[in-house]
Design a protein around this motif. Structure first.
Motif, PDB file in Angstrom:
ATOM      1  N   TYR A 184      82.656 -24.870   7.092  1.00  0.00           N
ATOM      2  CA  TYR A 184      82.537 -24.569   5.662  1.00  0.00           C
ATOM      3  C   TYR A 184      82.519 -23.051   5.449  1.00  0.00           C
ATOM      4  CZ  TYR A 184      80.544 -24.380   0.933  1.00  0.00           C
ATOM      5  OH  TYR A 184      80.311 -24.110  -0.393  1.00  0.00           O
ATOM      6  N   ALA A 185      81.723 -22.344   6.243  1.00  0.00           N
ATOM      7  CA  ALA A 185      81.619 -20.888   6.107  1.00  0.00           C
ATOM      8  C   ALA A 185      82.962 -20.207   6.375  1.00  0.00           C
ATOM      9  CB  ALA A 185      80.544 -20.336   7.038  1.00  0.00           C
ATOM     10  N   ALA A 186      83.689 -20.670   7.378  1.00  0.00           N
ATOM     11  CA  ALA A 186      85.017 -20.105   7.667  1.00  0.00           C
ATOM     12  C   ALA A 186      85.972 -20.388   6.509  1.00  0.00           C
ATOM     13  CB  ALA A 186      85.563 -20.682   8.972  1.00  0.00           C
ATOM     14  N   ALA A 188      78.004 -18.124   1.536  1.00  0.00           N
ATOM     15  CA  ALA A 188      78.495 -19.482   1.800  1.00  0.00           C
ATOM     16  C   ALA A 188      77.322 -20.417   2.097  1.00  0.00           C
ATOM     17  CB  ALA A 188      79.493 -19.479   2.952  1.00  0.00           C
ATOM     18  N   TRP A 189      76.325 -19.933   2.814  1.00  0.00           N
ATOM     19  CA  TRP A 189      75.135 -20.742   3.114  1.00  0.00           C
ATOM     20  C   TRP A 189      74.451 -21.183   1.821  1.00  0.00           C
ATOM     21  CZ3 TRP A 189      72.822 -23.635   6.505  1.00  0.00           C
ATOM     22  CH2 TRP A 189      71.455 -23.915   6.378  1.00  0.00           C
ATOM     23  N   ARG A 190      74.303 -20.276   0.887  1.00  0.00           N
ATOM     24  CA  ARG A 190      73.651 -20.627  -0.376  1.00  0.00           C
ATOM     25  C   ARG A 190      74.466 -21.667  -1.145  1.00  0.00           C
ATOM     26  NH1 ARG A 190      72.360 -15.705   1.181  1.00  0.00           N
ATOM     27  NH2 ARG A 190      70.266 -14.921   0.870  1.00  0.00           N
ATOM     28  N   MET A 194      79.120 -32.829  -4.438  1.00  0.00           N
ATOM     29  CA  MET A 194      80.382 -32.785  -3.717  1.00  0.00           C
ATOM     30  C   MET A 194      80.235 -33.471  -2.363  1.00  0.00           C
ATOM     31  SD  MET A 194      82.903 -30.876  -5.113  1.00  0.00           S
ATOM     32  CE  MET A 194      83.068 -29.803  -6.518  1.00  0.00           C
ATOM     33  N   PHE A 195      81.297 -34.122  -1.954  1.00  0.00           N
ATOM     34  CA  PHE A 195      81.385 -34.726  -0.634  1.00  0.00           C
ATOM     35  C   PHE A 195      82.084 -33.762   0.314  1.00  0.00           C
ATOM     36  CE2 PHE A 195      81.551 -38.404  -3.518  1.00  0.00           C
ATOM     37  CZ  PHE A 195      80.654 -39.297  -2.925  1.00  0.00           C
ATOM     38  N   SER A 196      81.741 -33.833   1.590  1.00  0.00           N
ATOM     39  CA  SER A 196      82.578 -33.235   2.617  1.00  0.00           C
ATOM     40  C   SER A 196      83.778 -34.149   2.782  1.00  0.00           C
ATOM     41  CB  SER A 196      81.834 -33.139   3.954  1.00  0.00           C
ATOM     42  OG  SER A 196      80.958 -32.042   3.961  1.00  0.00           O
ATOM     43  N   VAL A 249      76.657 -32.408   6.068  1.00  0.00           N
ATOM     44  CA  VAL A 249      75.588 -32.364   7.072  1.00  0.00           C
ATOM     45  C   VAL A 249      75.596 -30.980   7.716  1.00  0.00           C
ATOM     46  CG1 VAL A 249      75.632 -34.868   7.505  1.00  0.00           C
ATOM     47  CG2 VAL A 249      77.105 -33.350   8.855  1.00  0.00           C
ATOM     48  N   ALA A 250      74.513 -30.655   8.398  1.00  0.00           N
ATOM     49  CA  ALA A 250      74.363 -29.323   8.994  1.00  0.00           C
ATOM     50  C   ALA A 250      75.554 -28.933   9.861  1.00  0.00           C
ATOM     51  CB  ALA A 250      73.066 -29.256   9.803  1.00  0.00           C
ATOM     52  N   GLU A 251      76.108 -29.892  10.583  1.00  0.00           N
ATOM     53  CA  GLU A 251      77.233 -29.610  11.481  1.00  0.00           C
ATOM     54  C   GLU A 251      78.490 -29.175  10.733  1.00  0.00           C
ATOM     55  OE1 GLU A 251      74.158 -31.803  13.370  1.00  0.00           O
ATOM     56  OE2 GLU A 251      75.319 -32.408  11.626  1.00  0.00           O
ATOM     57  N   ASP A 252      78.553 -29.400   9.438  1.00  0.00           N
ATOM     58  CA  ASP A 252      79.703 -28.978   8.638  1.00  0.00           C
ATOM     59  C   ASP A 252      79.680 -27.478   8.325  1.00  0.00           C
ATOM     60  OD1 ASP A 252      80.427 -31.669   8.474  1.00  0.00           O
ATOM     61  OD2 ASP A 252      79.664 -31.919   6.433  1.00  0.00           O
TER      62      ASP A 252
END
Length: 184
Positions: free
Chosen positions: A27-29, A49-51, A67-69, A20-23
């Protein structure tokens, strides 16, 4: 074609759900860490990372799986990704994993991959699951071995990954039915 909403898979210690967006910030870090990304294309700046993140999210719509978070139940924090993966030109139907460095050695990769192997064979109906692994990535090779997958040879990766070395580990649905027994 319309696909069912992404499922939520739970294990003893993990929750696997669609990103979800909040991840994205965590994720980027995670994707910026050289050690984490060493065997999966290298560290990424936030825009790259966004792409990648959007590719994972979009695959749920385009393929009906992705993929799952991975969330740690005890803390609720995002700790990586795992799950089914098959971009265009990929060498097969893959179950992959990549987790935050501070979680390495806790068995989370195997625990999440077991849930995903069940999902791809029982729900998606796959005949085979592969794992594309850099030949120098001993930790991921160990997870593949724990799952019961065997090395089949080198994988032919699509561009722009075609210059990266990759082994193809795999097992069939019938092999998983036997290997699954060791996980209770």
């Amino acid at each position: 074609m319309t696909f069912a909403p992404a499922p939520i898979l739970e294990t003893d210690r993990l929750i696997l759900r669609a990103p979800v967006a909040e991840d994205f910030d965590v994720y980027a870090a995670w994707a910026a860490e050289e050690e984490v990304m060493r065997y999966i294309g290298g560290a990424q700046v936030r825009a790259v990372a966004w792409r990648g993140f959007c590719s994972i999210v979009g695959a749920w719509t385009v393929r009906g799986f992705s993929m799952f978070s991975v969330l740690e139940k005890s803390s609720g924090r995002w700790i990586g990704r795992t799950g089914p993966w098959q971009p265009d030109g990929w060498p097969g139907t893959e179950v992959g994993w990549a987790l935050a460095r501070e979680t390495w050695g806790k068995g989370y990769a195997t625990e999440g991959a077991v849930a995903c192997m069940d999902y791809v064979f029982d729900t998606l109906g796959w005949a085979e699951a592969i794992h594309t692994i850099d030949p120098a990535n001993a930790a991921s090779q160990a997870v593949a071995k724990k799952l019961g997958s065997t090395l089949k040879g080198l994988a032919k990766m699509p561009a722009p990954f075609d210059h990266l070395p990759a082994e193809c580990w795999s097992q069939t649905r019938a092999e998983w039915a036997q290997n699954r027994k060791r996980f209770g």
